[in-house]
Design a protein around this motif. Structure first.
Motif, PDB file in Angstrom:
ATOM      1  N   GLY A  52      51.606  17.396  49.545  1.00 27.23           N
ATOM      2  CA  GLY A  52      51.370  17.906  48.201  1.00 27.23           C
ATOM      3  C   GLY A  52      50.886  16.919  47.174  1.00 27.23           C
ATOM      4  N   ILE A  53      50.190  15.890  47.583  1.00 30.00           N
ATOM      5  CA  ILE A  53      49.700  14.898  46.624  1.00 30.00           C
ATOM      6  C   ILE A  53      48.254  15.169  46.222  1.00 30.00           C
ATOM      7  N   ARG A  54      47.452  15.629  47.182  1.00 29.02           N
ATOM      8  CA  ARG A  54      46.032  15.872  46.928  1.00 29.02           C
ATOM      9  C   ARG A  54      45.745  17.358  46.796  1.00 29.02           C
ATOM     10  N   PRO A  55      44.679  17.741  46.082  1.00 27.27           N
ATOM     11  CA  PRO A  55      44.321  19.152  45.965  1.00 27.27           C
ATOM     12  C   PRO A  55      44.022  19.774  47.336  1.00 27.27           C
ATOM     13  N   PHE A  56      44.484  20.981  47.518  1.00 26.56           N
ATOM     14  CA  PHE A  56      44.315  21.701  48.778  1.00 26.56           C
ATOM     15  C   PHE A  56      42.839  21.791  49.173  1.00 26.56           C
ATOM     16  N   ASP A  57      41.988  22.153  48.221  1.00 26.18           N
ATOM     17  CA  ASP A  57      40.572  22.343  48.534  1.00 26.18           C
ATOM     18  C   ASP A  57      39.885  21.036  48.902  1.00 26.18           C
ATOM     19  N   ASP A  58      40.351  19.927  48.351  1.00 30.04           N
ATOM     20  CA  ASP A  58      39.780  18.627  48.731  1.00 30.04           C
ATOM     21  C   ASP A  58      40.070  18.323  50.196  1.00 30.04           C
ATOM     22  N   ILE A  59      41.247  18.695  50.661  1.00 27.71           N
ATOM     23  CA  ILE A  59      41.607  18.445  52.063  1.00 27.71           C
ATOM     24  C   ILE A  59      40.764  19.329  52.980  1.00 27.71           C
ATOM     25  N   ILE A  60      40.497  20.558  52.566  1.00 31.78           N
ATOM     26  CA  ILE A  60      39.601  21.415  53.349  1.00 31.78           C
ATOM     27  C   ILE A  60      38.247  20.744  53.509  1.00 31.78           C
ATOM     28  N   GLU A  61      37.721  20.180  52.424  1.00 32.81           N
ATOM     29  CA  GLU A  61      36.412  19.532  52.502  1.00 32.81           C
ATOM     30  C   GLU A  61      36.447  18.331  53.439  1.00 32.81           C
ATOM     31  N   ASP A  62      37.553  17.608  53.468  1.00 25.71           N
ATOM     32  CA  ASP A  62      37.682  16.494  54.405  1.00 25.71           C
ATOM     33  C   ASP A  62      37.648  16.991  55.848  1.00 25.71           C
ATOM     34  N   TYR A  63      38.285  18.121  56.100  1.00 28.97           N
ATOM     35  CA  TYR A  63      38.213  18.721  57.437  1.00 28.97           C
ATOM     36  C   TYR A  63      36.765  19.047  57.810  1.00 28.97           C
ATOM     37  N   VAL A  64      36.047  19.632  56.881  1.00 32.11           N
ATOM     38  CA  VAL A  64      34.670  20.033  57.160  1.00 32.11           C
ATOM     39  C   VAL A  64      33.803  18.817  57.458  1.00 32.11           C
ATOM     40  N   VAL A  65      34.011  17.739  56.714  1.00 27.56           N
ATOM     41  CA  VAL A  65      33.250  16.505  56.965  1.00 27.56           C
ATOM     42  C   VAL A  65      33.597  15.945  58.343  1.00 27.56           C
ATOM     43  N   LYS A  66      34.868  16.014  58.705  1.00 27.66           N
ATOM     44  CA  LYS A  66      35.312  15.443  59.976  1.00 27.66           C
ATOM     45  C   LYS A  66      34.916  16.307  61.164  1.00 27.66           C
ATOM     46  N   TYR A  67      34.918  17.620  60.971  1.00 26.83           N
ATOM     47  CA  TYR A  67      34.612  18.561  62.057  1.00 26.83           C
ATOM     48  C   TYR A  67      33.544  19.543  61.601  1.00 26.83           C
ATOM     49  N   PRO A  68      32.313  19.074  61.375  1.00 25.99           N
ATOM     50  CA  PRO A  68      31.272  19.960  60.832  1.00 25.99           C
ATOM     51  C   PRO A  68      30.971  21.151  61.733  1.00 25.99           C
ATOM     52  N   GLU A  69      31.153  20.971  63.031  1.00 28.35           N
ATOM     53  CA  GLU A  69      30.888  22.080  63.961  1.00 28.35           C
ATOM     54  C   GLU A  69      31.916  23.203  63.808  1.00 28.35           C
ATOM     55  N   ILE A 107      66.797  26.324  51.738  1.00 23.73           N
ATOM     56  CA  ILE A 107      65.545  26.153  52.477  1.00 23.73           C
ATOM     57  C   ILE A 107      65.197  24.672  52.495  1.00 23.73           C
ATOM     58  N   LEU A 108      64.773  24.183  53.666  1.00 26.28           N
ATOM     59  CA  LEU A 108      64.247  22.822  53.806  1.00 26.28           C
ATOM     60  C   LEU A 108      63.013  22.922  54.682  1.00 26.28           C
ATOM     61  N   SER A 109      61.832  22.767  54.096  1.00 26.86           N
ATOM     62  CA  SER A 109      60.621  23.091  54.831  1.00 26.86           C
ATOM     63  C   SER A 109      59.462  22.184  54.441  1.00 26.86           C
ATOM     64  N   ASN A 110      58.623  21.887  55.430  1.00 26.33           N
ATOM     65  CA  ASN A 110      57.326  21.255  55.184  1.00 26.33           C
ATOM     66  C   ASN A 110      56.318  22.357  54.895  1.00 26.33           C
ATOM     67  N   TYR A 111      55.751  22.331  53.703  1.00 28.17           N
ATOM     68  CA  TYR A 111      54.813  23.392  53.324  1.00 28.17           C
ATOM     69  C   TYR A 111      53.961  22.917  52.163  1.00 28.17           C
ATOM     70  N   SER A 112      52.689  23.343  52.151  1.00 25.91           N
ATOM     71  CA  SER A 112      51.857  23.134  50.973  1.00 25.91           C
ATOM     72  C   SER A 112      52.211  24.167  49.912  1.00 25.91           C
ATOM     73  N   HIS A 113      51.888  23.861  48.676  1.00 26.78           N
ATOM     74  CA  HIS A 113      52.175  24.789  47.581  1.00 26.78           C
ATOM     75  C   HIS A 113      51.468  26.120  47.802  1.00 26.78           C
ATOM     76  N   ARG A 114      50.179  26.058  48.122  1.00 29.23           N
ATOM     77  CA  ARG A 114      49.409  27.292  48.264  1.00 29.23           C
ATOM     78  C   ARG A 114      49.940  28.147  49.409  1.00 29.23           C
ATOM     79  N   MET A 115      50.174  27.534  50.556  1.00 29.56           N
ATOM     80  CA  MET A 115      50.657  28.310  51.699  1.00 29.56           C
ATOM     81  C   MET A 115      52.046  28.871  51.454  1.00 29.56           C
ATOM     82  N   PHE A 116      52.920  28.066  50.850  1.00 20.27           N
ATOM     83  CA  PHE A 116      54.282  28.537  50.608  1.00 20.27           C
ATOM     84  C   PHE A 116      54.269  29.746  49.675  1.00 20.27           C
TER      85      PHE A 116
END
Length: 216
Positions: A52-69, A107-116
């Motif tokens: 939960g430190i970085r914006p969710f959408d920024d992490i999506i973009e990192d995925y796309v750069v890493k796995y463009p296919e 509750i004790l859980s690993n979760y992003s804000h958006r998904m939770f």
């Protein structure tokens, strides 16, 4: 009563998921879908959602750069979060019974804000909880000691009075290292069996052994 506080993970405990079914909506081949799932969920980027430190959408973009296919599949899966959870109303009913029986519930859980928010917003088990620690809120992750200490410290809990249910062995082990007992949940039926034991009037909940009870 040995256990006064019952601690629940969310994924694989209070909810289950249909991740693979969702992936197969754009990638129907079983082999390719499973390979994509491993890339998506096993990449260290996934932990960045949860911490939960970085914006969710920024992490999506990192995925796309890493796995463009995989861009199409990444955007589809992470753009349809509401289609992932499978509800467990039988579990929620037992959770409510535990509350009525006098247990304190957390509750004790690993979760992003958006998904939770999308996965659990409005679900009835929240009404029975006495508190929660979710990774995005404290920027700590299971199985590291800091997140368990966050829970104990925030709510004044004694670890030896806590029982933790999680679907991962490493997370249960992390809690045990901090003094909290725990059980790995392999299925909904396993969890329901454990909860029935906690609700048993003869005190069996405080004597059951640390085994893979009911494991399929």
């Amino acid at each position: 009563m040995r256990y006064k506080n019952i601690i629940f993970d969310v994924g694989g405990v209070l909810l289950s998921y249909r991740w693979l079914d969702l992936i197969k909506e754009t990638q129907p081949d079983d082999t390719e879908a499973n390979a994509f799932a491993k890339r998506l969920f096993n990449d260290p980027l996934w932990l960045e959602f949860d911490i939960g430190i970085r914006p969710f959408d920024d992490i999506i973009e990192d995925y796309v750069v890493k796995y463009p296919e995989d861009e199409k599949h990444i955007r589809y899966v992470l753009g349809h979060l509401e289609r992932m959870p499978i509800h467990r109303p039988r579990v929620w009913e037992k959770v409510h019974e535990l509350k009525l029986a006098g247990y304190r519930l957390y509750i004790l859980s690993n979760y992003s804000h958006r998904m939770f928010s999308i996965h659990t917003g409005g679900l009835p088990f929240h009404d029975d909880m006495d508190g929660r620690i979710v990774s995005y809120e404290v920027h700590h992750l299971k199985p590291y000691k800091e997140i368990y200490e966050d829970l104990f410290g925030k709510y004044g809990l004694k670890p030896e009075e806590c029982l933790f249910f999680d679907d991962r062995q490493d997370n249960v082990d992390g809690g045990k290292k901090c003094g909290m007992d725990g059980r790995v949940i392999y299925s909904e039926e396993v969890l329901l069996g454990h909860l029935d034991r906690l609700l048993a009037p003869d005190g069996i909940s405080n004597t059951f052994h640390d085994t893979k009870w009911g494991m399929p």
